[in-house]
Design a protein around this motif. Structure first.
Motif, PDB file in Angstrom:
ATOM      1  N   ILE A   1       0.905  -1.275  -0.228  1.00  0.00           N
ATOM      2  CA  ILE A   1       0.247  -0.113  -0.241  1.00  0.00           C
ATOM      3  C   ILE A   1       0.632   1.284   0.141  1.00  0.00           C
ATOM      4  O   ILE A   1       0.648   2.551  -1.187  1.00  0.00           O
ATOM      5  CB  ILE A   1      -1.083   0.354   1.583  1.00  0.00           C
TER       6      ILE A   1
ATOM      7  N   LEU B   1      -4.764  -4.913  -1.819  1.00  0.00           N
ATOM      8  CA  LEU B   1      -6.290  -3.955  -1.545  1.00  0.00           C
ATOM      9  C   LEU B   1      -7.518  -5.829  -1.244  1.00  0.00           C
ATOM     10  O   LEU B   1      -8.537  -5.380  -0.290  1.00  0.00           O
ATOM     11  CB  LEU B   1      -7.159  -2.641  -2.192  1.00  0.00           C
TER      12      LEU B   1
ATOM     13  N   THR C   1     -10.213   0.680  -3.784  1.00  0.00           N
ATOM     14  CA  THR C   1     -10.435   0.911  -2.189  1.00  0.00           C
ATOM     15  C   THR C   1     -11.758   0.951  -1.840  1.00  0.00           C
ATOM     16  O   THR C   1     -11.814   0.577  -0.452  1.00  0.00           O
ATOM     17  CB  THR C   1      -9.635   2.283  -2.328  1.00  0.00           C
TER      18      THR C   1
ATOM     19  N   LEU D   1      -4.829   3.369   3.286  1.00  0.00           N
ATOM     20  CA  LEU D   1      -6.315   3.869   1.979  1.00  0.00           C
ATOM     21  C   LEU D   1      -6.939   4.904   1.534  1.00  0.00           C
ATOM     22  O   LEU D   1      -6.926   5.217   0.920  1.00  0.00           O
ATOM     23  CB  LEU D   1      -6.978   2.570   2.007  1.00  0.00           C
TER      24      LEU D   1
END
Length: 260
Positions: free
Chosen positions: A83, A107, A152, A132
């Motif tokens: 991430i 994700l 996301t 996120l």
């Protein structure tokens, strides 16, 4: 939009929810051994990309993947590393399709963790959704960014799909409402739909309705975005999106302070 994330169901309000039917899972020892092997590979930077790709495809076939991901040594750290590694690519915006696909596979696994009863609250208590949020604060409409935005939103929608006041309380303590409103304004039709679904689920909780209706600023910010979306639907109709917009309006009408 082509090549949408596999993590989305386009029917009803199934955003971000893995199938729970027994036909979608397996206890085949060979499959379980394969999945466990792939999870171990996530901790190896040289093997991680392939493991992310394979696990994102197989996650609905293994009902205990979320606890395995959460409890395996170093696995969540490896996913978070994926991430944060692309933060430099989002500002200034130069995210490539390959980078987008790779982080979206990570994700998808986080979405699996967010969906599971045994890992949902530990996931929140670790404040992982905050990692996120930068992806929802982007403005680029290019395919790599839209793919990132949509996936996301899938993680957040997996959290709110199961009615849980603790989840809503956590999200309201963050900037999730403004971030969803941004996606509702500038995302693709599917991103707008998932973001509106999240706002709808927050509104359906008494705490969420009270939060949005506490100040005129919050109430009218949500109302303005919903109104703009309705105007856009005149040119680009979407029954699925309109359904969630109407449900938001319906729930807002339960607050008498601003509807008199």
């Amino acid at each position: 939009m082509a090549n949408l994330p596999q993590s989305f169901s386009l029917s009803g309000a199934s955003f971000g929810a893995p199938s729970s039917s027994s036909s979608a899972t397996t206890k085949d020892p060979r499959t379980m051994a394969s999945v466990e092997h792939l999870v171990l590979q996530l901790s190896n930077p040289d093997l991680r990309e392939n493991a992310l790709h394979e696990l994102s495809k197989k996650r609905e076939l293994f009902q205990d993947l979320a606890p395995l991901l959460w409890n395996s040594l170093g696995t969540m750290a490896a996913l978070l590393q994926e991430i944060v590694s692309i933060y430099p690519a989002i500002s200034p915006p130069n995210l490539t399709p390959a980078q987008s696909n790779r982080v979206c596979n990570a994700l998808a696994l986080l979405q699996c963790v967010a969906s599971h009863l045994d890992t949902r609250m530990p996931f929140l208590n670790a404040h992982i959704p905050l990692y996120l949020y930068p992806f929802l604060n982007t403005t680029s409409k290019s395919r790599p960014f839209e793919y990132l935005r949509l996936t996301t939103l899938g993680v957040i929608s997996a959290l709110v799909k199961v009615d849980d006041t603790e989840v809503i309380s956590f999200l309201l303590s963050t900037e999730i409402i403004p971030l969803c409103l941004r996606s509702m304004e500038m995302g693709s039709e599917l991103s707008k739909t998932v973001a509106t679904f999240i706002v709808q689920k927050i509104l359906l909780d008494e705490m969420g309705l009270k939060y949005i209706c506490t100040t005129a600023e919050r109430f009218y910010a949500v109302g303005r975005v919903l109104g703009n979306m309705v105007a856009t639907l005149v040119q680009q109709p979407s029954c699925r999106l309109l359904k969630h917009i109407i449900r938001c309006y319906l729930r807002l009408s339960d607050n008498q302070r601003f509807v008199k």
